[in-house]
Design a protein around this motif. Structure first.
Motif, mmCIF file in Angstrom:
data_model
loop_
_atom_site.group_PDB
_atom_site.id
_atom_site.type_symbol
_atom_site.label_atom_id
_atom_site.label_comp_id
_atom_site.label_asym_id
_atom_site.label_seq_id
_atom_site.Cartn_x
_atom_site.Cartn_y
_atom_site.Cartn_z
ATOM 1 N N ASN A 162 0.857 -1.179 0.000
ATOM 2 C CA ASN A 162 0.000 0.000 0.000
ATOM 3 C C ASN A 162 0.900 1.237 0.000
ATOM 4 O OD1 ASN A 162 -2.308 1.439 0.010
ATOM 5 N ND2 ASN A 162 -2.967 0.850 2.047
ATOM 6 N N LYS A 171 -1.666 5.719 0.881
ATOM 7 C CA LYS A 171 -2.836 5.368 1.679
ATOM 8 C C LYS A 171 -3.919 6.438 1.647
ATOM 9 C CE LYS A 171 -0.050 2.533 4.645
ATOM 10 N NZ LYS A 171 0.666 2.361 5.859
ATOM 11 N N GLN A 203 -4.269 -0.832 -5.960
ATOM 12 C CA GLN A 203 -4.134 -0.647 -4.520
ATOM 13 C C GLN A 203 -5.323 0.127 -3.955
ATOM 14 O OE1 GLN A 203 -0.328 1.018 -3.471
ATOM 15 N NE2 GLN A 203 0.784 -0.765 -4.223
ATOM 16 N N GLU A 204 -5.738 1.165 -4.662
ATOM 17 C CA GLU A 204 -6.898 1.938 -4.209
ATOM 18 C C GLU A 204 -8.151 1.071 -4.202
ATOM 19 O OE1 GLU A 204 -9.749 5.402 -5.902
ATOM 20 O OE2 GLU A 204 -7.612 5.853 -5.964
ATOM 21 N N ARG A 263 -8.169 -1.309 -1.284
ATOM 22 C CA ARG A 263 -8.552 -0.639 -0.035
ATOM 23 C C ARG A 263 -10.065 -0.505 0.058
ATOM 24 N NH1 ARG A 263 -4.117 2.595 -1.254
ATOM 25 N NH2 ARG A 263 -5.435 4.254 -2.062
ATOM 26 N N ASP A 272 -11.455 -3.875 0.899
ATOM 27 C CA ASP A 272 -11.203 -4.178 2.304
ATOM 28 C C ASP A 272 -12.214 -3.486 3.212
ATOM 29 O OD1 ASP A 272 -9.078 -5.809 1.644
ATOM 30 O OD2 ASP A 272 -7.541 -4.291 2.046
ATOM 31 N N GLN A 273 -12.546 -2.237 2.878
ATOM 32 C CA GLN A 273 -13.569 -1.507 3.665
ATOM 33 C C GLN A 273 -14.927 -2.193 3.534
ATOM 34 O OE1 GLN A 273 -13.362 2.445 2.060
ATOM 35 N NE2 GLN A 273 -11.609 3.035 3.301
#
Length: 154
Positions: free
Chosen positions: A41, A44, A140-141, A144, A147-148
């Motif tokens: 990551n 971030k 990567q974005e 994320r 993941d949320q």
């Protein structure tokens, strides 16, 4: 002359995708991949992503012919937790493919820069950033965001 540099840069970037996929296929079988590489990551902050233009890059990928490149990175209308894990895994694979490709092409750019072929070296790096680094940062974005979503579903 710039046309020649641009043609070479695009060609080597496309070749780097194959190199990235090949090396990544080998790396995926290691413990290092699961422990370190699958959770990279670099940026971030959504604010920083916006500053460097990831949003514009995302628009380009979703609204041009690039959307047909990796069909595994599509989300179905009905979202299931297992689908999200599979999608995240495919995004990780794509991200690492592009990072390896980025490093591969960077070697060519550095050789040109060290040989005082500055325009050639910078052309290679600009194309490399657009065709390897930005796709990796976009993955990567997206990871994320997944993941949320997975956190909310748990």
């Amino acid at each position: 002359m710039v046309y020649k540099y641009l043609t070479f840069s695009i060609s080597i970037a496309i070749i780097s995708w194959i190199v990235g996929m090949t090396i990544n296929a080998i790396l995926r079988k290691t413990a290092f991949y699961e422990k370190k590489l699958s959770n990279l990551n670099f940026i971030k902050s959504e604010k920083h992503n916006k500053i460097i233009g990831i949003g514009l890059f995302k628009w380009i990928v979703t609204n041009t012919f690039f959307k047909f490149f990796n069909q595994k990175l599509k989300l179905k209308k009905k979202i299931e937790k297992t689908d999200l894990y599979k999608l995240r895994n495919e995004m990780t694979i794509s991200e690492i493919d592009h990072l390896i490709g980025f490093l591969f092409v960077t070697i060519f750019a550095l050789v040109k820069l060290f040989n005082s072929q500055f325009l050639f070296g910078w052309t290679i790096m600009l194309v490399n950033i657009a065709m390897n680094l930005y796709p990796s940062l976009l993955q990567q974005e997206n990871k994320r965001r997944i993941d949320q979503l997975l956190k909310r579903l748990s």
